[in-house]
Design an enzyme around this catalytic site. Sequence first.
Site, PDB file in Angstrom:
ATOM      1  N   GLY A 196      50.650  44.106  44.862  1.00  0.00           N
ATOM      2  CA  GLY A 196      51.271  43.524  43.755  1.00  0.00           C
ATOM      3  C   GLY A 196      51.512  44.389  42.468  1.00  0.00           C
TER       4      GLY A 196
ATOM      5  N   GLY B 223      48.197  32.319  41.129  1.00  0.00           N
ATOM      6  CA  GLY B 223      46.433  32.147  41.332  1.00  0.00           C
ATOM      7  C   GLY B 223      46.457  31.352  42.485  1.00  0.00           C
TER       8      GLY B 223
ATOM      9  CG  ASN C 134      35.464  43.850   8.243  1.00  0.00           C
ATOM     10  OD1 ASN C 134      35.877  42.670   8.630  1.00  0.00           O
ATOM     11  ND2 ASN C 134      35.691  43.939   7.023  1.00  0.00           N
TER      12      ASN C 134
ATOM     13  NE  ARG D   6      53.713  39.993  41.282  1.00  0.00           N
ATOM     14  CZ  ARG D   6      52.190  39.993  41.273  1.00  0.00           C
ATOM     15  NH1 ARG D   6      51.627  40.772  40.819  1.00  0.00           N
ATOM     16  NH2 ARG D   6      51.771  39.372  42.524  1.00  0.00           N
TER      17      ARG D   6
ATOM     18  CG  ASP E  24      46.393  36.431  41.128  1.00  0.00           C
ATOM     19  OD1 ASP E  24      47.304  36.229  40.347  1.00  0.00           O
ATOM     20  OD2 ASP E  24      46.452  36.193  42.254  1.00  0.00           O
TER      21      ASP E  24
HETATM   22  P1  ADP Z   1      46.795  43.551  47.131  1.00  0.00           P
HETATM   23  O1  ADP Z   1      46.358  45.164  47.060  1.00  0.00           O
HETATM   24  O2  ADP Z   1      47.556  43.305  46.102  1.00  0.00           O
HETATM   25  O3  ADP Z   1      45.841  42.699  47.559  1.00  0.00           O
HETATM   26  P2  ADP Z   1      47.963  43.663  49.739  1.00  0.00           P
HETATM   27  O4  ADP Z   1      46.791  42.640  50.236  1.00  0.00           O
HETATM   28  O5  ADP Z   1      49.517  43.161  50.319  1.00  0.00           O
HETATM   29  O6  ADP Z   1      48.012  43.695  48.211  1.00  0.00           O
HETATM   30  O7  ADP Z   1      47.657  45.024  50.104  1.00  0.00           O
HETATM   31  C1  ADP Z   1      48.234  45.926  50.060  1.00  0.00           C
HETATM   32  C2  ADP Z   1      48.408  47.207  51.164  1.00  0.00           C
HETATM   33  O8  ADP Z   1      47.203  47.501  51.102  1.00  0.00           O
HETATM   34  C3  ADP Z   1      49.126  46.480  52.337  1.00  0.00           C
HETATM   35  O9  ADP Z   1      50.304  46.411  52.620  1.00  0.00           O
HETATM   36  C4  ADP Z   1      48.383  47.479  53.527  1.00  0.00           C
HETATM   37  O10 ADP Z   1      49.134  48.547  53.308  1.00  0.00           O
HETATM   38  C5  ADP Z   1      46.968  47.936  52.591  1.00  0.00           C
HETATM   39  N1  ADP Z   1      46.041  47.046  53.111  1.00  0.00           N
HETATM   40  C6  ADP Z   1      45.675  45.720  52.669  1.00  0.00           C
HETATM   41  N2  ADP Z   1      44.543  45.345  53.698  1.00  0.00           N
HETATM   42  C7  ADP Z   1      44.379  46.127  54.451  1.00  0.00           C
HETATM   43  C8  ADP Z   1      43.223  46.566  55.426  1.00  0.00           C
HETATM   44  N3  ADP Z   1      42.625  45.218  55.914  1.00  0.00           N
HETATM   45  N4  ADP Z   1      43.459  47.484  56.158  1.00  0.00           N
HETATM   46  C9  ADP Z   1      44.272  48.561  56.109  1.00  0.00           C
HETATM   47  N5  ADP Z   1      45.294  48.400  55.073  1.00  0.00           N
HETATM   48  C10 ADP Z   1      45.197  47.245  54.377  1.00  0.00           C
END
Ligand code: ADP
Length: 742
Positions: free
Chosen positions: A16, A200, A525, A292, A157
């Site tokens: 996000g 959240g 200050n 956002r 969040d």
């Molecule tokens: P955030 O980073 O905001 O928590 P996401 O959970 O959607 O968002 O994760 C963003 C991207 O990070 C995913 O689309 C994927 O490419 C990668 N990602 C997330 N979790 C994993 C995982 N367990 N293994 C590999 N890549 C992951």
Amino acid sequence: MVSNLSISIGVLTSGGDAQGMNAAVRAVVRSALNLGVAVHAIFEGYQGMVDGGDRIRSLSWDDVGSILHRGGTIIGTARCPVFREREGRLAAARNLLRHGIDRLVVIGGDGSLTGANLFRQEWASLVAELVERGDIDELTAQRHSALMITGLVGSIDNDMVGTDMTIGADSALHRIVEAIDAITSTAASHQRTFVVEVMGRHCGYLALMSAIAGGADYVLIPESPPSENWEQEMCDLLRNGRAAGRRDSIVVVAEGACDNAGGPISSDRVRQVLQDRLGEDTRVTILGHVQRGGTPSAFDRCMSTLVGHAAVQELLSATPTSEPQMVGMRYNRVRQAPLMQCVEQTHAVARKIAEHDYAKAMELRGSSFTEMFQTFKAMAGAPPSVIPPARPRRLAVLHGGGLAPGMNTAARAAVRLGLDRGHTMLGVRGSFEGLLAGRIEELSWGDVEGWAAMGGAELGTTRQAPTVEQLYTVARALETYRIDGLLIIGGWLAYRVAHNLYSERERYPAFKIPIICLPASIDNNLPGSELSIGADTALNAIVEALDRIKQSAIAARRCFVVEVMGRHCGYLALMSGLASGAERIYLPEEGVSLKDLQADVERMIEGFHGGRRFYLTIRNERANAQYTTDFMCRLFEEEGHGLFDVRQAILGHVQQGGNPSPFDRVLATRLAAHCIDFLTRELERGSAAGAYIGLVEGKVMISPINRMHDVVDLEHRRPTEQWWMDLRPVMLGMARPAADAV
Ligand code: ADP
């Protein structure tokens, strides 16, 4: 720190988007270039890494210019399902190695950081497979045998354990509080009830802090569900509030709010309950993606710059065997922590909520979160939550010194929390002059309604301290109104008077009451507090003005000298310089010499000759008594010989006005709660300490007023030690490329 200048690092934003990501990218790029390290942006998160091609591009100094004020992320972000598969990560490794990248700064939420860690763990086997397939040669494999990563948390969040704030959370709070303020005014006009749903899923930070800052009546968060009987309790609370004078009712609901059994409590369900049981016209507002959006707050710009800068240092000192770190803010300082430990603990909070172990979930969120939740509840209920004592104590609240946004918020919190403790709360109208004149009145719960969001000072404030001759009248007023304890919300003058009253105790026994000062000054200050109420609001006002000034000047070759407030303290100048990307700041702590000005002119000329179109300098109002803003403008103009023109902007009182920022409101409430606790404790013990309160390394500290002179520079009216002075090198590093960079 590695000295190998052939190092190449990659930076990506993933998951996000969050306001402030651009400031982090800019800081990563510029810090790397300053160290002679090449830096590549990976566009569209992991998708760009998997796709390769022109989605991985090197960035120059200027590529990240003029992006601080922009929301979102200029290098794009995406969710990338294929990166979750080994095949996707293999392609990503191949693409990184094409550019010699084996160090990454990953800016994202817990998902992105988990993905990064998995990628790191697998790296050796991915590299081996690439050799086997003939995609890379042995030498490349040996050179890049390990992947090193550093994580920055981008998430509105504020849900990550290990950092007090995540990138974007403060800006999201700005958006929510702006919305609640707007809703409050329309709700009050029609005596309506509003349910506001905020983001959240597993974290109630935005809901709780916006409820406190917006002066809402009830809040529902995932970590601490309400009691079984919550519908009745909520309706009783709102009914009592109405009876005590409220014209509007606001309930804030986190999107992940649930009941004790884990069943979701939707905003619509809350609306239905209120409509059915109270018969009130109730509306729902789901804020959604507004949270956002918009320009990043001053805090998000500063924090993201600081953590971005630190991430590069961390990444370059990492070794193939060292544990990957997450860089965040702890206790008002940049700190690192083991990345996966933080991610695991973050998941643990969500797990505890899912298991209905709410006590543990709250504990994992930290003590100040729990404390703020209790404070909110104590303020929201009109009748006291304790049985009033037989002889209620009489606590007076007054302001002193210059106006600071947040004074009203602090006064409101003090009055409501004092009443909740069973005290009689008195408001002194017109500061110390009001005390002398006996303009003292009892304040009820309803009298301070609406003050949380209001700029200015309803009780009034002046810069007039009582003279030695007037001390007798002050003593008489304290006796006449039977004041048992005093809370002074204000700036330097307030502290000076409190110190004076304490010193004159032997002569005037009426002064032998507990007295506490709460720091409220845009100048920041005051001793004993790293931040005073009003400074964040002023900073945001300055940064907003600077954004406009920058836009106005974009078409011309122009230098701006912007004068900001702060008296003898350069905090506002430095932080606004950091948040707006100023080239030069002039601080009273450092002064200004003719030699400095000459060097500045030369740098300006060099910059404009090199194609620069804008040069921003920020001057604190007392940086130098002789080299005034006007003088500096004339000097630059004269020495520029027509190469550029020079304009000045003296921001003046816009810095003191406006509604307090969410941070100032939350800080005001937190400090006021501790002040009421302090006064109550002193009275219960029968002691009468004099003190001032503040935040020191993120913690609330109370210091004795009689030792105040040990920690201040009396001549310059500022603390001897100022924590933020350490941030100067970061600001300078962002502003000026090293000779060999770009
Ligand atoms: P955030 O980073 O905001 O928590 P996401 O959970 O959607 O968002 O994760 C963003 C991207 O990070 C995913 O689309 C994927 O490419 C990668 N990602 C997330 N979790 C994993 C995982 N367990 N293994 C590999 N890549 C992951």
